[in-house]
Design an enzyme around this catalytic site. Structure first.
Site: not given
Length: 529
Positions: A280-281, A423, A529
């Site tokens: 999801k996302h 993180n 990232h």
């Protein structure tokens, strides 16, 4: 009637991909267009009964040097570049016996396909087209007078203009010119990037990126952003190569999330275990392995059933009916698999908006490749993260070594952490994630979120204690302080896997020993990232 029409009296055709060429050439010939061609293209047209001149008739020279030299001649390039309204150009054409070329049809030697097939260096070099790009660029520059076709998909548009106007419009010629330059740019990008890999140049002075359109999209990440999906030269199995069996068109976010899910699922060798990743996302909200896909899905779903609603499901094996039946019980945006049984396809078909993608294979997590991200005024290019935990030498740094069961779960958790936004903290137990903390500015916050997710998942399953109890925990980067590790211990974790390398490693190891945790270092970081 447009006033910018250009009639087509002569066409030069030289293609490696001959699909649809003969009917197109027949339609041109029927309109009185003189056909000129080269090598195998000319032979194919002649075999079809079409009158076609060899390009050597124009140049006065035969093809030579194994076909390397055949169109690089003023009779060809003068015919493409001459500005028809320029008296000096017209005089030069007359003086040197150069006839105009009004339509150029060229597609290039299959360099990308040759590289993708793993051919040797010399064969790849021989499939670098020289005359083709030179002619394409010449014709595209002179699109005020000349039309250039580099893609058989445009044959119909050319014939439509000829049918309507008995000539070609400037609108079409401009569109074809733009496409022509984009094609040669993508072609040169593929060649230059291949050469950079061959000479092991990790930072070439110039870096070009090219691709071909898969589809235009309604919008990008948000409705006010335009977007399109492009396929690059790399033949990596995944969303860009997959066949969409059913469902509505993929959105920008669907493509991004489906790629993330399939890359995660591919970390698990299908010969060893079935595996499912729910994303999801762009973040995994549940990943698990099991004896069957259905079992793996149940375990993955249990990690975060709330976030899984409206998510992407990726599987590492052929989708079967049992797994399909379970997956469609909740709203799912996309399912991607290497393949699917007929029964599974029929089950998914009952959900008409659910997209089913079959990629044909899994991407190799160890394969090299390039990852690109734009920044203001430029872009970053780096090697894909091809590090795999199974290839790492794990170093036990605590007094207690992990048990065999803990070690298996540690490898599992670190495999998943590679695909969680940094993180990243991943709790896992029995080959399944039980809590995931992603994308936080503080690693201790990720630890706490993952622990909270594990407790919430337990409540949803009607269990008395958190799923984190007895789990292991993976961190994508080192713990800069002991607080993140201690948060994992408080949640019930018994073992930790992390890269190590902090100036406070000794402090963190001491805290692990005091808490009775086993901990291993991988020596590899997985920032995402």
């Amino acid at each position: 009637m447009p006033t910018d029409l250009r009639r087509v009296s002569r066409a030069l055709l030289s293609v490696s991909d001959k699909a649809g060429l003969v009917p197109f050439a027949q339609a041109l010939a029927a309109r009185g267009v003189e056909l000129v061609s080269t090598g195998g293209t000319r032979a194919g047209l002649a075999e079809a009964g079409l009158p076609v001149r060899d390009v050597s008739d124009l140049t006065g020279y035969p093809e030579m040097m194994d076909g390397r030299v055949k169109t690089l001649h003023p009779s060809v390039h003068g015919g493409l570049l001459a500005i028809r309204s320029n008296p000096e150009h017209q005089a030069a054409m007359l003086a040197h016996g150069i006839g105009g070329i009004d339509l150029l049809v060229v597609n290039l030697y299959p360099f990308e396909a040759t590289v993708a097939a793993g051919r040797g260096y010399d064969e790849c070099v021989e499939n670098i087209d020289i005359g083709g790009p030179a002619m394409i660029r010449a014709a595209a520059k002179n699109h005020a007078d000349v039309a250039v076709v580099v893609d058989g998909a445009d044959y119909e548009a050319v014939l439509a203009d000829l049918q309507t106007y008995e000539a070609l419009t400037l609108t079409l010629r401009r569109r074809l010119a733009q496409k022509a330059y984009a094609r040669t740019a993508a072609y040169d990008a593929a060649i230059s990037n291949w050469l950079a890999r061959e000479i092991a140049d990790e930072a070439p002075s110039y870096r070009a990126i090219g691709g071909s359109l898969v589809e235009a999209m309604r919008y990008g990440e948000n409705p006010h952003q335009s977007a399109a999906f492009y396929r690059g030269p790399e033949t990596r199995a995944g969303v860009a190569t997959a066949r969409q069996v059913q469902g509505k068109a993929l959105s920008f976010n669907n493509v991004n999330d489906t790629d993330a899910a399939y890359e995660c699922a591919a970390e698990f060798d299908p010969a060893r275990t079935a595996a499912v990743a729910i994303v999801k996302h762009a973040n995994p909200c549940g990943v698990a392995e099991g004896a069957t896909l259905a079992e793996a899905y149940e375990k993955a779903l249990r990690c975060d059933p709330v976030s899984a609603f409206g998510g992407i499901v990726a599987v590492n094996r052929r989708l079967d009916a049992e797994a399909a039946r379970r997956i469609v019980e909740i709203f799912t945006e996309v399912i991607i698999a290497p393949d699917a049984d007929e029964d599974a396809v029929a089950i998914v078909a009952a959900k008409k908006n659910l997209r089913l993608l079959l990629a044909g294979d899994l991407p190799d997590p160890r394969a090299p490749g390039l990852a690109v991200r734009t920044v203001a005024g430029g872009f970053l290019a780096q090697a894909r993260d091809a590090a795999v935990v199974d290839d790492m030498e794990l170093k036990v740094v605590t007094r207690r070594a992990p048990s065999a069961t803990e070690l298996a779960d540690l490898r599992f958790a670190f495999r998943v952490a590679k695909h969680v936004k940094s993180n990243a903290i991943v709790y896992a137990r029995d080959g399944a994630t039980v809590g995931i903390g992603a994308g936080q500015m503080s690693r201790v916050d990720s630890s706490r979120i993952a622990a909270w997710k594990a407790a919430e998942a337990a409540k949803a399953a009607g269990l008395a204690e958190t799923l984190a109890k007895g789990s292991v925990v993976a961190s994508d980067a080192f713990f800069p302080f002991a607080d993140g590790l201690l948060a994992a211990a408080e949640a019930g974790a018994t073992a930790v896997i992390q890269p190590g390398g902090s100036v406070r490693d000794a402090e963190v190891i001491a805290a692990a020993d005091e808490a009775g945790l086993a901990m291993v270092f991988t020596g590899h970081r997985h920032f995402r990232h």
